[in-house]
Design a protein around this motif. Structure first.
Motif, PDB file in Angstrom:
ATOM      1  N   ARG A 184       0.821  -1.213   0.000  1.00  0.00           N
ATOM      2  CA  ARG A 184       0.000   0.000   0.000  1.00  0.00           C
ATOM      3  C   ARG A 184       0.855   1.263   0.000  1.00  0.00           C
ATOM      4  NH1 ARG A 184      -4.401  -0.826   4.614  1.00  0.00           N
ATOM      5  NH2 ARG A 184      -5.736   0.526   3.343  1.00  0.00           N
ATOM      6  N   SER A 185       2.033   1.187   0.650  1.00  0.00           N
ATOM      7  CA  SER A 185       2.903   2.354   0.749  1.00  0.00           C
ATOM      8  C   SER A 185       3.883   2.463  -0.402  1.00  0.00           C
ATOM      9  CB  SER A 185       3.706   2.280   2.041  1.00  0.00           C
ATOM     10  OG  SER A 185       4.655   1.219   1.967  1.00  0.00           O
ATOM     11  N   GLY A 186       4.136   1.352  -1.090  1.00  0.00           N
ATOM     12  CA  GLY A 186       5.131   1.328  -2.150  1.00  0.00           C
ATOM     13  C   GLY A 186       6.505   0.896  -1.707  1.00  0.00           C
ATOM     14  N   THR A 187       6.704   0.732  -0.392  1.00  0.00           N
ATOM     15  CA  THR A 187       8.018   0.346   0.132  1.00  0.00           C
ATOM     16  C   THR A 187       7.887  -0.940   0.928  1.00  0.00           C
ATOM     17  OG1 THR A 187       8.642   2.670   0.302  1.00  0.00           O
ATOM     18  CG2 THR A 187      10.013   1.089   1.479  1.00  0.00           C
ATOM     19  N   PRO A 188       8.270  -2.089   0.364  1.00  0.00           N
ATOM     20  CA  PRO A 188       8.143  -3.367   1.087  1.00  0.00           C
ATOM     21  C   PRO A 188       8.986  -3.384   2.362  1.00  0.00           C
ATOM     22  CG  PRO A 188       8.519  -3.742  -1.251  1.00  0.00           C
ATOM     23  CD  PRO A 188       8.775  -2.286  -1.000  1.00  0.00           C
ATOM     24  N   GLY A 189       8.530  -4.160   3.316  1.00  0.00           N
ATOM     25  CA  GLY A 189       9.250  -4.298   4.582  1.00  0.00           C
ATOM     26  C   GLY A 189       8.462  -5.175   5.527  1.00  0.00           C
ATOM     27  N   GLN A 190       8.675  -5.006   6.798  1.00  0.00           N
ATOM     28  CA  GLN A 190       7.953  -5.793   7.785  1.00  0.00           C
ATOM     29  C   GLN A 190       6.631  -5.118   8.150  1.00  0.00           C
ATOM     30  OE1 GLN A 190       8.831  -8.974   8.892  1.00  0.00           O
ATOM     31  NE2 GLN A 190      10.202  -8.709   7.159  1.00  0.00           N
ATOM     32  N   GLY A 191       5.850  -5.794   9.002  1.00  0.00           N
ATOM     33  CA  GLY A 191       4.580  -5.224   9.445  1.00  0.00           C
ATOM     34  C   GLY A 191       3.615  -5.044   8.299  1.00  0.00           C
ATOM     35  N   ALA A 192       3.102  -3.826   8.142  1.00  0.00           N
ATOM     36  CA  ALA A 192       2.110  -3.558   7.102  1.00  0.00           C
ATOM     37  C   ALA A 192       2.720  -3.479   5.711  1.00  0.00           C
ATOM     38  CB  ALA A 192       1.376  -2.251   7.416  1.00  0.00           C
ATOM     39  N   GLN A 193       4.029  -3.648   5.600  1.00  0.00           N
ATOM     40  CA  GLN A 193       4.675  -3.622   4.288  1.00  0.00           C
ATOM     41  C   GLN A 193       5.019  -5.024   3.784  1.00  0.00           C
ATOM     42  OE1 GLN A 193       4.167  -0.565   3.814  1.00  0.00           O
ATOM     43  NE2 GLN A 193       4.189  -0.065   5.990  1.00  0.00           N
ATOM     44  N   VAL A 194       4.595  -6.064   4.507  1.00  0.00           N
ATOM     45  CA  VAL A 194       4.849  -7.437   4.077  1.00  0.00           C
ATOM     46  C   VAL A 194       4.239  -7.662   2.699  1.00  0.00           C
ATOM     47  CG1 VAL A 194       4.129  -9.833   4.509  1.00  0.00           C
ATOM     48  CG2 VAL A 194       5.139  -8.485   6.355  1.00  0.00           C
ATOM     49  N   ASN A 195       4.986  -8.282   1.798  1.00  0.00           N
ATOM     50  CA  ASN A 195       4.457  -8.497   0.445  1.00  0.00           C
ATOM     51  C   ASN A 195       4.593  -9.937  -0.036  1.00  0.00           C
ATOM     52  OD1 ASN A 195       7.220  -8.512   0.059  1.00  0.00           O
ATOM     53  ND2 ASN A 195       7.195  -7.125  -1.696  1.00  0.00           N
ATOM     54  N   SER A 196       4.887 -10.863   0.872  1.00  0.00           N
ATOM     55  CA  SER A 196       4.905 -12.284   0.508  1.00  0.00           C
ATOM     56  C   SER A 196       4.778 -13.121   1.766  1.00  0.00           C
ATOM     57  CB  SER A 196       6.204 -12.651  -0.213  1.00  0.00           C
ATOM     58  OG  SER A 196       6.235 -14.036  -0.534  1.00  0.00           O
ATOM     59  N   MET A 197       4.180 -14.277   1.617  1.00  0.00           N
ATOM     60  CA  MET A 197       4.339 -15.259   2.680  1.00  0.00           C
ATOM     61  C   MET A 197       5.683 -15.939   2.464  1.00  0.00           C
ATOM     62  SD  MET A 197       3.742 -18.219   0.711  1.00  0.00           S
ATOM     63  CE  MET A 197       3.199 -19.524   1.779  1.00  0.00           C
ATOM     64  N   VAL A 198       6.215 -16.547   3.531  1.00  0.00           N
ATOM     65  CA  VAL A 198       7.448 -17.319   3.400  1.00  0.00           C
ATOM     66  C   VAL A 198       7.073 -18.639   2.748  1.00  0.00           C
ATOM     67  CG1 VAL A 198       9.377 -18.419   4.586  1.00  0.00           C
ATOM     68  CG2 VAL A 198       8.513 -16.221   5.404  1.00  0.00           C
ATOM     69  N   ALA A 199       7.301 -18.726   1.467  1.00  0.00           N
ATOM     70  CA  ALA A 199       6.906 -19.912   0.715  1.00  0.00           C
ATOM     71  C   ALA A 199       8.047 -20.912   0.690  1.00  0.00           C
ATOM     72  CB  ALA A 199       6.514 -19.523  -0.707  1.00  0.00           C
ATOM     73  N   GLY A 200       7.701 -22.168   0.494  1.00  0.00           N
ATOM     74  CA  GLY A 200       8.763 -23.153   0.396  1.00  0.00           C
ATOM     75  C   GLY A 200       8.308 -24.572   0.616  1.00  0.00           C
ATOM     76  N   ILE A 201       9.251 -25.470   0.434  1.00  0.00           N
ATOM     77  CA  ILE A 201       9.042 -26.902   0.610  1.00  0.00           C
ATOM     78  C   ILE A 201       9.994 -27.398   1.678  1.00  0.00           C
ATOM     79  CG2 ILE A 201       9.128 -29.168  -0.516  1.00  0.00           C
ATOM     80  CD1 ILE A 201       6.922 -27.274  -1.541  1.00  0.00           C
ATOM     81  N   ASN A 202       9.474 -28.184   2.600  1.00  0.00           N
ATOM     82  CA  ASN A 202      10.298 -28.830   3.619  1.00  0.00           C
ATOM     83  C   ASN A 202      10.383 -30.321   3.326  1.00  0.00           C
ATOM     84  OD1 ASN A 202      10.473 -26.363   4.884  1.00  0.00           O
ATOM     85  ND2 ASN A 202       8.904 -26.813   6.398  1.00  0.00           N
ATOM     86  N   ILE A 203      11.447 -30.944   3.792  1.00  0.00           N
ATOM     87  CA  ILE A 203      11.615 -32.387   3.655  1.00  0.00           C
ATOM     88  C   ILE A 203      11.495 -33.008   5.041  1.00  0.00           C
ATOM     89  CG2 ILE A 203      14.152 -32.244   3.751  1.00  0.00           C
ATOM     90  CD1 ILE A 203      14.175 -34.570   1.684  1.00  0.00           C
ATOM     91  N   ALA A 204      10.692 -34.060   5.138  1.00  0.00           N
ATOM     92  CA  ALA A 204      10.364 -34.672   6.427  1.00  0.00           C
ATOM     93  C   ALA A 204      10.603 -36.171   6.373  1.00  0.00           C
ATOM     94  CB  ALA A 204       8.909 -34.382   6.803  1.00  0.00           C
ATOM     95  N   VAL A 205      10.701 -36.765   7.555  1.00  0.00           N
ATOM     96  CA  VAL A 205      10.894 -38.205   7.691  1.00  0.00           C
ATOM     97  C   VAL A 205       9.765 -38.762   8.557  1.00  0.00           C
ATOM     98  CG1 VAL A 205      12.393 -40.012   8.637  1.00  0.00           C
ATOM     99  CG2 VAL A 205      13.400 -38.036   7.470  1.00  0.00           C
ATOM    100  N   PHE A 206       9.101 -39.816   8.078  1.00  0.00           N
ATOM    101  CA  PHE A 206       8.131 -40.484   8.939  1.00  0.00           C
ATOM    102  C   PHE A 206       8.866 -41.138  10.107  1.00  0.00           C
ATOM    103  CE2 PHE A 206       4.625 -40.170   5.863  1.00  0.00           C
ATOM    104  CZ  PHE A 206       3.570 -40.008   6.748  1.00  0.00           C
TER     105      PHE A 206
END
Length: 438
Positions: free
Chosen positions: A304-326
């Protein structure tokens, strides 16, 4: 989590799995063993443009592991539309793999089943230590204060991909930094007869990822500090409405995208049918569909502000793949060796290059192979302006319930039905009622 191929998750009720004792990996003893030291089964998530692409990427690496260790890995690439259900069924039936990929947003939910091997300091030491991994990736491995349920494998972030030719034809000199700019640019693009922004309106996880970011930008959260769902607060309602309004009010997302769920918006962008795309680490996918790297640019997702950052400037979720063991695998030592292999610097370079993702391993992330401008945008987003989805046991149900609410709202918009604050709140109230009691 890479949702770019996820159509729906959570048709199997997670509460059944949460009540189950740990079981899986082909053993019903409730604990790991080394009864089958020469074999492993591996469920890989679908990261490439197709299952066939993943097999082409992964099989040479599995052959390399077999040559090094003498352990044969049986590979199955599981589509996103099936993966969570397959995992949940395995936690209750005991008929699961030794090693598997999980979307990182599911970490806390699957951790609560007790079926996955906890990565305590002793287990981390077997793969080189916890401090090899970047903090943002470790933040999506389970509930804070508990041993992680999985280890980061691929890191991703959302970015704005834009078609350079379409922008030039519309007289747009730079990518939009705010949503107001995106909407204004969209009017110029539509005036030239082009579609503006792609979306996957029937993809539950894509919906969650975007409304989560919009909520952050509106100063809202879907859960209270103690983990209770809070889907109907005014700021959450406003955030969800703002996202759906890109179709319903602003006419930036085409109505046909309300039915998209399986990568169609990526294909539209790759074919030059749409000017912009909000996507996770899309370069490899676009290349596989014939789009030249010179044909598009990449920029941070607008805020909304044009400047990404923390708090209200967050512009992505932390995306990714994890590897797990049963936890009760028949080859506990081999499974640990395999995780060490897949997270080694050499393999991190091979795999993350193939998938245009970012290595969550610090030393690998610094490799020159990940220094290109597009990767720099993703790395900077992960480091400075991304936030982890709620690490609560009911996260998977949250994805299903709220993701479906957003899907229904997109369907209303596509059908010409009004999307109002009241209608958004009603859908979110229904979603909250589907959540388990605290």
């Amino acid at each position: 989590m890479r949702s770019i191929r996820a159509a729906a998750v959570g048709a199997v009720t997670l509460s059944l799995a949460l009540a189950a004792t740990a079981c899986g990996g082909g053993s019903s003893t409730g604990g790991g063993s080394n009864d089958s030291p020469k074999t492993l089964t591996y469920w890989a998530s679908n990261q490439g443009a197709s299952v066939a692409v993943d097999k082409k990427v992964l099989q040479p690496e599995l052959d390399k592991f077999e040559k090094q260790t003498g352990i044969k890995v049986k590979l199955e690439v599981v589509p996103w539309s099936d993966l969570l259900n397959r995992i949940l069924t395995a936690t209750t039936s005991g008929q699961g793999p030794d090693v598997l990929n999980i979307g990182n947003t599911w970490s806390a939910s699957l951790q609560a089943t007790g079926a996955l091997l906890p990565w305590d300091e002793q287990n981390f030491a077997k793969i080189g230590g916890r401090d090899r991994f970047v903090d943002s990736a470790l933040g999506s491995t389970g509930v804070q204060g508990k041993d992680p349920a999985a280890v980061p494998l691929y890191s991703m972030a959302y970015a704005l991909y834009y078609n350079k030719e379409i922008f030039a034809d519309a007289g747009i000199s730079k990518p939009p930094a705010t949503w107001d700019e995106l909407i204004a640019d969209g009017k110029k693009i539509k005036a030239k007869g082009k579609s503006v922004l792609g979306a996957e309106g029937s993809n539950l996880s894509e919906n969650i990822h975007h409304v989560f970011v919009f909520a952050k930008q509106h100063g809202a959260d879907f859960f209270t500090a103690d983990g209770r769902p809070d889907f109907t607060s005014p700021k959450v309602v406003d955030a969800v409405k703002s996202y759906v309004d890109l179709m319903a009010k602003d006419k930036i997302i085409p109505t046909g995208d309300a039915e998209y769920a399986q990568n169609q918006s990526v294909s539209d962008f790759a074919k030059g049918k749409q000017a912009m795309l909000l996507w996770q680490s899309a370069a490899a996918n676009l290349t596989s569909q014939g789009m030249s790297e010179d044909a598009y640019g990449i920029a941070p997702v607008p805020v909304r502000s044009g400047t990404p950052g923390q708090g209200a400037q967050v512009n992505s979720m932390v995306a990714g793949i994890n590897i797990a063991v049963f936890k009760n695998t028949h080859n506990l030592d081999g499974a640990t060796k395999f995780v060490k292999f897949m997270t080694s610097d050499a393999e991190q370079k091979v795999l993350n290059t193939a998938y245009s993702t970012v290595p969550p391993v610090r030393s690998a992330q610094g490799d020159p192979a990940f220094g290109a401008p597009d990767t720099a945008v993703l790395k900077n987003t992960l480091a400075t302006s991304a936030a982890a989805l709620p690490q609560v046991p009911s996260e998977s149900q949250f994805e299903t319930a709220v993701g479906t609410a957003v899907k229904d709202l997109f369907a209303d918009a596509a059908a010409g039905r009004a999307v109002t604050a009241d209608s958004v709140k009603a859908k979110l109230e229904k979603a909250q009622q589907q959540m388990p009691a605290a």
